[in-house]
Design a protein around this motif. Structure first.
Motif, short mmCIF file in Angstrom:
data_model
loop_
_atom_site.label_atom_id
_atom_site.label_comp_id
_atom_site.label_asym_id
_atom_site.label_seq_id
_atom_site.Cartn_x
_atom_site.Cartn_y
_atom_site.Cartn_z
N GLU A 226 -60.13 60.02 56.05
CA GLU A 226 -60.27 59.95 57.50
C GLU A 226 -61.40 59.06 57.94
O GLU A 226 -61.36 58.50 59.04
N THR A 227 -62.43 58.94 57.12
CA THR A 227 -63.60 58.15 57.51
C THR A 227 -63.41 56.66 57.30
O THR A 227 -64.28 55.87 57.62
N VAL A 228 -62.25 56.26 56.79
CA VAL A 228 -62.01 54.85 56.49
C VAL A 228 -61.07 54.25 57.52
O VAL A 228 -60.01 54.79 57.79
N SER A 229 -61.50 53.14 58.07
CA SER A 229 -60.62 52.43 58.99
C SER A 229 -59.51 51.76 58.19
O SER A 229 -59.58 51.67 56.97
N SER A 230 -58.51 51.26 58.86
CA SER A 230 -57.36 50.66 58.16
C SER A 230 -57.74 49.41 57.40
O SER A 230 -57.03 48.97 56.51
N LEU A 295 -70.12 53.27 47.54
CA LEU A 295 -69.03 54.11 48.04
C LEU A 295 -69.54 55.17 49.01
O LEU A 295 -68.84 55.54 49.96
N ALA A 296 -70.73 55.66 48.77
CA ALA A 296 -71.30 56.65 49.70
C ALA A 296 -71.50 56.01 51.08
O ALA A 296 -71.23 56.65 52.11
N LEU A 297 -71.95 54.77 51.09
CA LEU A 297 -72.14 54.08 52.38
C LEU A 297 -70.80 53.75 53.04
O LEU A 297 -70.64 53.85 54.27
N LEU A 298 -69.81 53.38 52.24
CA LEU A 298 -68.50 52.98 52.78
C LEU A 298 -67.69 54.16 53.28
O LEU A 298 -67.08 54.12 54.35
N PHE A 299 -67.68 55.25 52.50
CA PHE A 299 -66.71 56.31 52.75
C PHE A 299 -67.29 57.65 53.14
O PHE A 299 -66.58 58.50 53.69
N VAL A 300 -68.55 57.90 52.81
CA VAL A 300 -69.09 59.24 53.00
C VAL A 300 -70.03 59.32 54.19
O VAL A 300 -69.94 60.23 55.00
N VAL A 301 -70.97 58.38 54.27
CA VAL A 301 -71.98 58.43 55.34
C VAL A 301 -71.32 58.24 56.70
O VAL A 301 -70.49 57.34 56.85
#
Length: 301
Positions: A226-230, A295-301
């Motif tokens: 959900e935290t990732v844009s298309s 990945l933490a910066l891209l998808f989690v934070v």
């Protein structure tokens, strides 16, 4: 060459088995990380010499991987970070207390003045050795636990990226070095590494992240987060490839310098043609840090 090839096939198959078993339960990959951590710890202690690392220090260090596993199994995010810092602080205080108590005991037993000077020079040696081993290799390896316990798809991406970047960087660096290598990179540290091999390593890292990106996209792992844009940018993965490849090769050089310091060829000979566990994860454990942060910066934070 034949032994090296057979060992390579075994290492890849063994690693792949634990990566696939993560689908059954995350504990399988935790077991894999614990194996790497304890085997690497043993090799580092052996490289320094059994007598150089005191028994009480060894006991404390052997408790660290289990503690790191527990931290990432029961906690996540900032809490895991705080607990890991607390673990480092507890280890430091314990080693410092041991150092001071041994020093005080030796002084109390009536050390003569010339020996006291030597004794003073060795003050805090126990603490320095213990914390150095905590920093290398236990802390970097612990990021395998951290990746394993990220949200499912992100954690799986992190593990695969770490392994693929490290393996393709090493493989391409080796092939480019063998085929085109003429100019030495840092011969004082690692006589066999060449600039051409280094460039090949970067190529391998980039190929690795492109393949991973396409596989993840095809598998639909980006869309379920959900935290990732298309539009998860391929540029972000390319950056991971470049930085990961660089840090992997830096890890190789650090290991080479370490072995040169202690006058050993390999950390062990458990994998014919490759050396020991530390020889195989010397770069990969640093890649795990880069991938985790990325990945933490891209998808989690």
């Amino acid at each position: 060459m034949k032994k090296r090839l057979i060992s390579s096939v075994f290492i890849v198959a063994f690693t792949l088995a634990f990566v696939l078993l993560k689908q059954v339960h995350a504990l399988f990959f935790d077991a894999f990380a614990l194996l790497i951590s304890y085997a690497s710890l043993r090799e580092i202690i052996k490289a320094q010499g059994e007598r150089a690392v005191e028994k009480s220090t060894q006991i404390a260090l052997y408790l660290v991987p289990a503690a790191q596993f527990s931290i990432y199994f029961f906690a996540s995010g900032y809490l895991a970070l705080v607990l890991h810092i607390a673990l480092a602080a507890v280890l430091f205080i314990y080693l410092l207390s041991q150092d001071m108590s041994v020093y005080a005991k030796d002084r109390r037993l009536g050390t003569t003045e010339p020996n006291a000077e030597v004794l003073n020079q060795h003050l805090f040696d126990r603490t320095k050795r213990g914390m150095m081993i905590f920093a290398y290799p236990l802390l970097p390896i612990s990021f395998l636990f951290a990746l394993n316990h990220l949200p499912y798809e992100v954690g799986y991406m992190g593990i695969i990226l770490t392994i693929v970047i490290a393996m393709l960087t090493d493989t391409c660096a080796y092939l480019f070095g063998m085929g085109f290598g003429h100019r030495k990179l840092i011969p004082e540290v690692s006589p066999k590494k060449t600039i051409e091999g280094c460039i090949g390593g970067f190529v391998g890292g980039l190929i690795g992240v492109v393949i991973c990106y396409l596989v993840f996209k095809f598998a639909g792992w980006f869309s379920v987060l959900e935290t990732v844009s298309s539009g998860v940018s391929i540029c972000a993965f390319l950056i991971l490839g470049v930085v990961g490849s660089y840090i992997n090769q830096l890890g190789d050089l650090v290991a080479s310098a370490y072995k040169r310091k202690f006058n050993i060829k390999d950390f062990s000979n458990i994998f014919p043609g490759h050396g020991g566990f530390m020889d195989r994860v010397d770069g990969q454990m640093f890649v795990a840090i880069v991938v985790y942060v990325g990945l933490a910066l891209l998808f989690v934070v």
